[in-house]
Scaffold this active site. Structure first.
Site, PDB file in Angstrom:
ATOM      1  N   LYS A  72      41.335  34.312  54.258  1.00  0.00           N
ATOM      2  CA  LYS A  72      41.438  34.564  52.820  1.00  0.00           C
ATOM      3  C   LYS A  72      40.402  33.713  52.101  1.00  0.00           C
ATOM      4  O   LYS A  72      40.204  32.550  52.453  1.00  0.00           O
ATOM      5  CB  LYS A  72      42.841  34.190  52.311  1.00  0.00           C
ATOM      6  CG  LYS A  72      42.966  34.264  50.797  1.00  0.00           C
ATOM      7  CD  LYS A  72      44.393  34.029  50.295  1.00  0.00           C
ATOM      8  CE  LYS A  72      44.401  34.031  48.770  1.00  0.00           C
ATOM      9  NZ  LYS A  72      45.715  33.895  48.189  1.00  0.00           N
ATOM     10  N   GLU A  84      50.782  28.640  36.769  1.00  0.00           N
ATOM     11  CA  GLU A  84      50.982  28.197  38.162  1.00  0.00           C
ATOM     12  C   GLU A  84      51.134  26.681  38.281  1.00  0.00           C
ATOM     13  O   GLU A  84      50.202  25.923  37.999  1.00  0.00           O
ATOM     14  CB  GLU A  84      49.789  28.675  39.017  1.00  0.00           C
ATOM     15  CG  GLU A  84      49.942  28.324  40.477  1.00  0.00           C
ATOM     16  CD  GLU A  84      49.042  29.152  41.394  1.00  0.00           C
ATOM     17  OE1 GLU A  84      48.292  30.026  40.902  1.00  0.00           O
ATOM     18  OE2 GLU A  84      49.088  28.896  42.609  1.00  0.00           O
ATOM     19  N   GLU A  97      48.481  38.106  51.344  1.00  0.00           N
ATOM     20  CA  GLU A  97      47.730  37.135  50.557  1.00  0.00           C
ATOM     21  C   GLU A  97      48.644  35.986  50.112  1.00  0.00           C
ATOM     22  O   GLU A  97      48.247  34.824  50.111  1.00  0.00           O
ATOM     23  CB  GLU A  97      47.250  37.915  49.325  1.00  0.00           C
ATOM     24  CG  GLU A  97      46.018  37.440  48.680  1.00  0.00           C
ATOM     25  CD  GLU A  97      45.694  38.363  47.485  1.00  0.00           C
ATOM     26  OE1 GLU A  97      45.673  39.604  47.644  1.00  0.00           O
ATOM     27  OE2 GLU A  97      45.482  37.823  46.393  1.00  0.00           O
ATOM     28  N   GLU A 134      40.928  43.254  38.866  1.00  0.00           N
ATOM     29  CA  GLU A 134      41.903  42.153  38.778  1.00  0.00           C
ATOM     30  C   GLU A 134      41.330  40.977  37.972  1.00  0.00           C
ATOM     31  O   GLU A 134      42.032  40.365  37.162  1.00  0.00           O
ATOM     32  CB  GLU A 134      42.301  41.709  40.185  1.00  0.00           C
ATOM     33  CG  GLU A 134      43.373  40.647  40.189  1.00  0.00           C
ATOM     34  CD  GLU A 134      43.887  40.330  41.585  1.00  0.00           C
ATOM     35  OE1 GLU A 134      44.106  41.268  42.382  1.00  0.00           O
ATOM     36  OE2 GLU A 134      44.065  39.135  41.884  1.00  0.00           O
TER      37      GLU A 134
HETATM   38  C1  LIG Z   1      42.306  32.503  40.876  1.00  0.00           C
HETATM   39  C2  LIG Z   1      43.119  32.927  39.902  1.00  0.00           C
HETATM   40  O1  LIG Z   1      44.436  33.191  40.090  1.00  0.00           O
HETATM   41  C3  LIG Z   1      45.057  32.925  41.343  1.00  0.00           C
HETATM   42  C4  LIG Z   1      44.940  34.062  42.239  1.00  0.00           C
HETATM   43  C5  LIG Z   1      45.902  35.041  42.292  1.00  0.00           C
HETATM   44  C6  LIG Z   1      45.706  36.269  43.151  1.00  0.00           C
HETATM   45  O2  LIG Z   1      44.707  36.322  43.877  1.00  0.00           O
HETATM   46  O3  LIG Z   1      46.518  37.195  43.102  1.00  0.00           O
HETATM   47  C7  LIG Z   1      47.088  34.900  41.558  1.00  0.00           C
HETATM   48  C8  LIG Z   1      47.354  33.776  40.890  1.00  0.00           C
HETATM   49  C9  LIG Z   1      46.489  32.600  41.033  1.00  0.00           C
HETATM   50  O4  LIG Z   1      46.959  31.777  42.044  1.00  0.00           O
HETATM   51  C10 LIG Z   1      42.654  33.105  38.493  1.00  0.00           C
HETATM   52  O5  LIG Z   1      43.482  33.470  37.645  1.00  0.00           O
HETATM   53  O6  LIG Z   1      41.480  32.847  38.228  1.00  0.00           O
END
Ligand SMILES: C=C(O[C@@H]1C=C(C(=O)O)C=C[C@H]1O)C(=O)O
Length: 384
Positions: free
Chosen positions: A124, A180, A224, A361
């Site tokens: 990952k 988070e 993930e 995303e």
């Molecule tokens: C890296 C980020 O978010 C992180 C990545 C995520 C994912 O890949 O689904 C979700 C929440 C966070 O831990 C960000 O918001 O920049």
């Protein structure tokens, strides 16, 4: 705002450290000292020579941190109340995208080759991009955090003066609304709330529920997420007993997104381990870096260069060792003149990821900051 008296900061008005959380918010007042070495800060806290430390750890903790020993640290067992007469956020526009959306898609495709190669250890990697937002008049960090706190259903928000990290960061501020929790310590009780696995929310209630239900069953997102939880089990397991890790993640919502989240709790083995020690031991988790950690960090440095304080940690720790550190996401760095903000968003890439979905995303994740700034990203291309 306070008059700074710390290292090289005399005569400059310093933005207070603010962390708004539903259960306990903190705000600093004044600067007694500043530190760029988090290990030294942890040592001074342990020795009792400083009463508390607030600030930010960068993504790569080999780089300087931005830590402040405040004159006072005010705590409230509720969300941060803000200022009585907030001034409006000046008009803002997105002026640049770094890398371009097409380059981000290419970076994901390159990472996928490694993630899909049977002999490559990388499972990952979290790849991010940024937008440069320009403002017509200087943005006050405290006003932006106030907006972020009121926009967020959980009233999360933070702002951190990055000046203690050295000349490159003088006058810059990190502001965001992170959902988070990297780690929280209260006595021997330790909690973490890693998030990984994301879906954009929909305005229709039925469609939104369908998106959430799909996320909860998504093989790619569960994979993930599991990588993050496994990593934390091992890093926290070194410092805590009786780790309680739910079998499956829960759905977590922010105004813009659904996430998979796992509330983890444990009991500290050695009560001398502070919240800052814990943060340094577990950061960066696979939620913002990847797995194996060293391989992922190397890939990120090659692809993105230095992330600065994005995907670092922001928080506080007191002389009892208690404190809370949030993952520095859904955030932006305000330039020293206040006239621009670089906002960041990334996402975890695993073998099953789709490059265009990953680009979408990141766009969805920008919404937290762009909504507060009243700016919009140009529509991203449907093809690379
Ligand atoms: C890296 C980020 O978010 C992180 C990545 C995520 C994912 O890949 O689904 C979700 C929440 C966070 O831990 C960000 O918001 O920049």
């Amino acid at each position: 705002m306070d008059q700074a008296k710390g290292n090289g900061q005399a005569q400059r008005r310093v933005t207070p450290f603010i962390l708004s959380r539903p259960h306990l918010s903190v705000q600093s007042q004044g600067v007694r000292d500043t530190l760029d070495d988090p290990h030294e800060a942890a040592r001074r806290l342990r020795e009792g020579t400083v009463p508390a430390v607030v600030g930010a750890l960068p993504f790569d903790t080999a780089n300087p941190s931005a830590l402040t020993v405040p004159v006072d640290l005010y705590r409230q067992r509720r969300v941060w109340q803000g200022y009585p007469k907030p001034s409006p956020i000046p008009a803002c526009t997105v002026s640049d995208s770094l890398p371009s959306p097409a380059r981000h898609v290419e970076a994901v495709e390159t990472a996928l080759k490694r993630l899909r190669a049977p002999d490559d250890p990388l499972t990952k990697v979290v790849l991010a991009r940024s937008l440069l937002v320009r403002a017509e008049a200087p943005i006050l960090p405290t006003m932006l955090v106030q907006r972020l706190v009121s926009d967020d259903a959980g009233n999360n928000g933070f702002c951190v003066d990055l000046s203690p990290a050295g000349a490159d960061y003088r006058g810059r501020t990190l502001v965001g609304s992170s959902p988070e929790v990297l780690v929280r310590r209260s006595g021997r009780h330790v909690t973490c709330f890693p998030l990984a696995g994301t879906a954009k929310r929909e305005s229709s209630v039925d469609q939104d529920a369908a998106v959430a239900a799909r996320l909860a069953l998504s093989v790619k997102d569960l994979a993930e997420h599991a990588i993050v939880v496994e990593g934390l089990k091992s890093s926290l397991g070194e410092l805590c007993d009786e780790l309680d890790v739910p079998e499956a993640p829960s759905l977590v919502q922010t105004p813009a997104l659904w996430h998979l989240g796992t509330p983890i709790s444990g009991t500290l083995r050695d009560e001398r381990t502070s919240a800052l020690d814990l943060a340094l031991a577990i950061h960066p988790t696979a939620a913002v870096c990847g797995s194996p950690r060293a391989e992922a960090a190397k890939a990120i440095a090659q692809i993105e260069g230095d992330r600065g304080f994005y995907a670092g940690a922001i928080g506080w720790c007191d002389g009892n060792g208690d404190g809370e550190w949030m993952v520095a996401i859904r955030c932006g760095e305000i330039a020293a003149d206040g006239l621009s903000v670089r906002v960041y968003a990334g996402g975890g890439i695993v073998a099953q990821s789709d490059p265009l979905a990953e680009l979408a995303e990141t766009s969805a994740k920008f919404a937290t900051m762009l909504t507060a700034l009243g700016a919009v990203e140009q529509p991203v291309p449907r093809t690379g």
